[in-house]
Motif scaffolding. Structure first.
Motif, PDB file in Angstrom:
ATOM      1  N   LEU A 109      35.525  -2.077  28.223  1.00  8.53           N
ATOM      2  CA  LEU A 109      34.940  -3.247  27.561  1.00  8.53           C
ATOM      3  C   LEU A 109      35.267  -3.322  26.077  1.00  8.53           C
ATOM      4  CD1 LEU A 109      31.341  -3.169  29.122  1.00  8.53           C
ATOM      5  CD2 LEU A 109      33.361  -4.415  29.935  1.00  8.53           C
ATOM      6  N   GLU A 110      35.968  -2.323  25.546  1.00 10.18           N
ATOM      7  CA  GLU A 110      36.209  -2.294  24.093  1.00 10.18           C
ATOM      8  C   GLU A 110      36.946  -3.535  23.607  1.00 10.18           C
ATOM      9  OE1 GLU A 110      36.302   1.972  22.111  1.00 10.18           O
ATOM     10  OE2 GLU A 110      37.938   1.759  23.565  1.00 10.18           O
ATOM     11  N   ALA A 111      37.802  -4.079  24.451  1.00  7.96           N
ATOM     12  CA  ALA A 111      38.568  -5.264  24.044  1.00  7.96           C
ATOM     13  C   ALA A 111      37.794  -6.560  24.232  1.00  7.96           C
ATOM     14  CB  ALA A 111      39.874  -5.316  24.836  1.00  7.96           C
ATOM     15  N   ASN A 112      36.581  -6.469  24.796  1.00  2.00           N
ATOM     16  CA  ASN A 112      35.776  -7.665  25.069  1.00  2.00           C
ATOM     17  C   ASN A 112      34.426  -7.517  24.361  1.00  2.00           C
ATOM     18  OD1 ASN A 112      34.289  -9.788  26.118  1.00  2.00           O
ATOM     19  ND2 ASN A 112      35.098  -9.569  28.188  1.00  2.00           N
ATOM     20  N   PRO A 113      34.261  -8.133  23.185  1.00  2.00           N
ATOM     21  CA  PRO A 113      33.059  -7.909  22.372  1.00  2.00           C
ATOM     22  C   PRO A 113      31.865  -8.784  22.723  1.00  2.00           C
ATOM     23  CG  PRO A 113      34.561  -9.334  21.191  1.00  2.00           C
ATOM     24  CD  PRO A 113      35.247  -8.997  22.498  1.00  2.00           C
ATOM     25  N   CYS A 114      31.899  -9.510  23.835  1.00  2.00           N
ATOM     26  CA  CYS A 114      30.813 -10.448  24.139  1.00  2.00           C
ATOM     27  C   CYS A 114      29.532  -9.700  24.520  1.00  2.00           C
ATOM     28  CB  CYS A 114      31.231 -11.413  25.237  1.00  2.00           C
ATOM     29  SG  CYS A 114      31.395 -10.682  26.860  1.00  2.00           S
ATOM     30  N   PRO A 115      28.375 -10.367  24.522  1.00  3.49           N
ATOM     31  CA  PRO A 115      27.105  -9.717  24.837  1.00  3.49           C
ATOM     32  C   PRO A 115      27.099  -9.074  26.225  1.00  3.49           C
ATOM     33  CG  PRO A 115      26.728 -11.879  23.877  1.00  3.49           C
ATOM     34  CD  PRO A 115      28.198 -11.788  24.141  1.00  3.49           C
ATOM     35  N   VAL A 116      26.355  -7.976  26.329  1.00  2.00           N
ATOM     36  CA  VAL A 116      26.256  -7.236  27.584  1.00  2.00           C
ATOM     37  C   VAL A 116      24.798  -7.158  28.011  1.00  2.00           C
ATOM     38  CG1 VAL A 116      26.492  -4.961  28.661  1.00  2.00           C
ATOM     39  CG2 VAL A 116      28.340  -5.860  27.262  1.00  2.00           C
ATOM     40  N   TYR A 117      24.558  -7.403  29.302  1.00  2.00           N
ATOM     41  CA  TYR A 117      23.236  -7.263  29.903  1.00  2.00           C
ATOM     42  C   TYR A 117      23.287  -6.114  30.900  1.00  2.00           C
ATOM     43  CZ  TYR A 117      22.248 -11.909  27.991  1.00  2.00           C
ATOM     44  OH  TYR A 117      22.064 -12.976  27.142  1.00  2.00           O
ATOM     45  N   VAL A 118      22.499  -5.079  30.666  1.00  5.26           N
ATOM     46  CA  VAL A 118      22.443  -3.927  31.560  1.00  5.26           C
ATOM     47  C   VAL A 118      21.275  -4.129  32.517  1.00  5.26           C
ATOM     48  CG1 VAL A 118      22.163  -1.431  31.731  1.00  5.26           C
ATOM     49  CG2 VAL A 118      23.428  -2.420  29.806  1.00  5.26           C
ATOM     50  N   VAL A 119      21.569  -4.156  33.817  1.00  5.30           N
ATOM     51  CA  VAL A 119      20.552  -4.429  34.837  1.00  5.30           C
ATOM     52  C   VAL A 119      20.429  -3.194  35.719  1.00  5.30           C
ATOM     53  CG1 VAL A 119      19.792  -6.014  36.644  1.00  5.30           C
ATOM     54  CG2 VAL A 119      21.307  -6.840  34.819  1.00  5.30           C
ATOM     55  N   CYS A 120      19.332  -2.457  35.563  1.00  5.54           N
ATOM     56  CA  CYS A 120      19.170  -1.213  36.328  1.00  5.54           C
ATOM     57  C   CYS A 120      17.716  -0.775  36.266  1.00  5.54           C
ATOM     58  CB  CYS A 120      20.088  -0.117  35.784  1.00  5.54           C
ATOM     59  SG  CYS A 120      19.740   0.385  34.087  1.00  5.54           S
ATOM     60  N   SER A 121      17.432   0.374  36.862  1.00  7.61           N
ATOM     61  CA  SER A 121      16.097   0.981  36.780  1.00  7.61           C
ATOM     62  C   SER A 121      16.073   1.979  35.632  1.00  7.61           C
ATOM     63  CB  SER A 121      15.735   1.650  38.105  1.00  7.61           C
ATOM     64  OG  SER A 121      16.726   2.591  38.464  1.00  7.61           O
ATOM     65  N   ARG A 174      27.591  -3.257  16.800  1.00  4.35           N
ATOM     66  CA  ARG A 174      27.333  -4.656  16.441  1.00  4.35           C
ATOM     67  C   ARG A 174      27.260  -5.580  17.653  1.00  4.35           C
ATOM     68  NH1 ARG A 174      32.319  -4.869  12.452  1.00  4.35           N
ATOM     69  NH2 ARG A 174      33.060  -3.633  14.223  1.00  4.35           N
ATOM     70  N   ARG A 175      27.587  -5.065  18.817  1.00  2.00           N
ATOM     71  CA  ARG A 175      27.544  -5.890  20.027  1.00  2.00           C
ATOM     72  C   ARG A 175      26.091  -6.220  20.398  1.00  2.00           C
ATOM     73  NH1 ARG A 175      31.018  -6.070  24.717  1.00  2.00           N
ATOM     74  NH2 ARG A 175      32.115  -4.188  24.016  1.00  2.00           N
ATOM     75  N   GLU A 176      25.869  -7.418  20.913  1.00  2.00           N
ATOM     76  CA  GLU A 176      24.547  -7.781  21.434  1.00  2.00           C
ATOM     77  C   GLU A 176      24.356  -7.095  22.790  1.00  2.00           C
ATOM     78  OE1 GLU A 176      22.906 -11.974  20.457  1.00  2.00           O
ATOM     79  OE2 GLU A 176      25.051 -12.246  20.851  1.00  2.00           O
ATOM     80  N   ILE A 177      23.284  -6.314  22.918  1.00  2.00           N
ATOM     81  CA  ILE A 177      23.014  -5.554  24.135  1.00  2.00           C
ATOM     82  C   ILE A 177      21.589  -5.861  24.596  1.00  2.00           C
ATOM     83  CG2 ILE A 177      22.913  -3.251  25.171  1.00  2.00           C
ATOM     84  CD1 ILE A 177      24.663  -2.303  22.769  1.00  2.00           C
ATOM     85  N   PHE A 178      21.439  -6.169  25.875  1.00  2.00           N
ATOM     86  CA  PHE A 178      20.130  -6.501  26.439  1.00  2.00           C
ATOM     87  C   PHE A 178      19.893  -5.650  27.684  1.00  2.00           C
ATOM     88  CE2 PHE A 178      22.024 -10.199  24.430  1.00  2.00           C
ATOM     89  CZ  PHE A 178      21.035 -10.636  23.567  1.00  2.00           C
ATOM     90  N   TYR A 179      18.621  -5.406  27.968  1.00  2.00           N
ATOM     91  CA  TYR A 179      18.253  -4.672  29.180  1.00  2.00           C
ATOM     92  C   TYR A 179      17.389  -5.549  30.068  1.00  2.00           C
ATOM     93  CZ  TYR A 179      15.684  -1.633  32.323  1.00  2.00           C
ATOM     94  OH  TYR A 179      15.108  -1.073  33.451  1.00  2.00           O
TER      95      TYR A 179
END
Length: 311
Positions: A255-267, A284-289
């Motif tokens: 994902l290093e070449a793709n700086p868009c926001p990431v949503y982590v979906v897990c337990s 600096r990446r937007e990260i959500f859980y």
């Protein structure tokens, strides 16, 4: 119909919930380790004809339904996702083609009618595919995730076979599978590294492993778990976390070449490892859980609302 049974039948786990779809809350719940893989082996051991297969799986499901505490669930419909629609499941259903649009009219759900032996109508969710990849189970979690803008984003579903789903203009356009969890289990339990790993906490070793994993050449770097023990006297807990970080780094490095926001979906057990890795890689990446339990409940309620209003 405001209430239904929500079932997630995975490869190694089983979860059944009695759900109020209006309030989107769980009224009763039953969990077990009777995953599809074990049930499939039990089915094969019977030697019965293929025509009896659905009945065998429905009896297992009926036993679980009867275990729900204090729940009046007679004749109640069941929404069933996960591996139940796979080749080792109750009945194999075809994959729906990507893209993924959150349009419930296109969502792959097949009904299996009730009969005199099983009084619950079943709504079986199938998976999705691209030309090179397949998923079963994650499509339901993805349905539960809200997409309210047209921004590019990535949904990550960590697990035995982690999935990265790439979203553009409110449409899932592609996904990739990474055998992260399975590789960890094989290396930690079946390889020479098993003598150098033991479950435990060590944040620095995880970070070291993650940064090493970003560099590629996993076949070489995996052996460092062994050499760290022999040459640096690293303890097994350090080895466990280094190996975990190494594999997650190899996965997320794509994902290093793709700086868009990431949503982590897990337990919870996987939450911190993936959030830590993403922050180490790109602060600096937007990260959500998002909680996988919550997303599954949302998705099944969406399916129930759509299906039962259109019966």
């Amino acid at each position: 119909m405001d209430r239904f049974l929500s079932c997630d039948w995975g490869t190694s786990t089983f979860r059944l919930r009695f759900v109020d779809s209006v309030k989107r809350e769980t009224l009763a719940e039953f969990k077990s380790n009777d995953g599809i893989a074990d049930i499939h082996l039990q089915w094969l051991a019977t030697g019965r004809p293929e025509t009896e297969r659905i009945g065998f799986y429905r009896r297992k499901l009926d036993d679980a339904i009867s275990s729900l505490p204090q729940a009046e669930v007679k004749n109640m419909p069941v929404i069933l996702s996960g591996m139940a629609s796979a080749s080792i499941g109750m009945v194999e259903l075809p994959y729906q083609e990507f893209p993924f649009t959150w349009d419930l009219a296109q969502f792959p759900v097949n009904k299996i009618n009730e009969d005199e032996k099983f009084s619950h109508p079943l709504y079986l969710v199938s998976g999705f595919k691209t030309d090179q990849d397949v998923m079963r189970g994650e499509e339901t979690l993805l349905l539960g995730c809200e997409v309210v803008d047209n921004k590019d984003k990535i949904f990550i579903f960590p697990g035995t076979h982690s999935k990265h789903v790439f979203v553009e203009n409110r449409s899932g356009v592609d996904f990739k599978t990474y055998m992260t969890g399975e590789m960890f289990n094989l290396l930690a339990e079946k390889s020479i590294l098993r003598h150098a790993v033991k479950k435990g906490l060590d944040e620095k070793s995880f970070s070291d492993g993650f940064r090493t994993g970003l560099k590629g050449n996993l076949l070489h770097h995996a052996f460092m778990v062994r050499t760290r023990q022999l040459l640096q006297h690293a303890n097994p807990e350090s080895g466990y976390q280094f190996l975990s970080g190494l594999l997650i780094g190899a996965e997320l490095g794509q994902l290093e070449a793709n700086p868009c926001p990431v949503y982590v979906v897990c337990s919870e057990p996987l939450k911190q490892a993936y959030l830590t890795g993403l922050e180490l890689m790109e602060p600096r990446r937007e990260i959500f859980y998002l909680s996988a339990d919550d997303m599954l409940l949302k998705a099944h309620c969406k399916i129930a609302d759509y299906l039962f209003k259109n019966i």
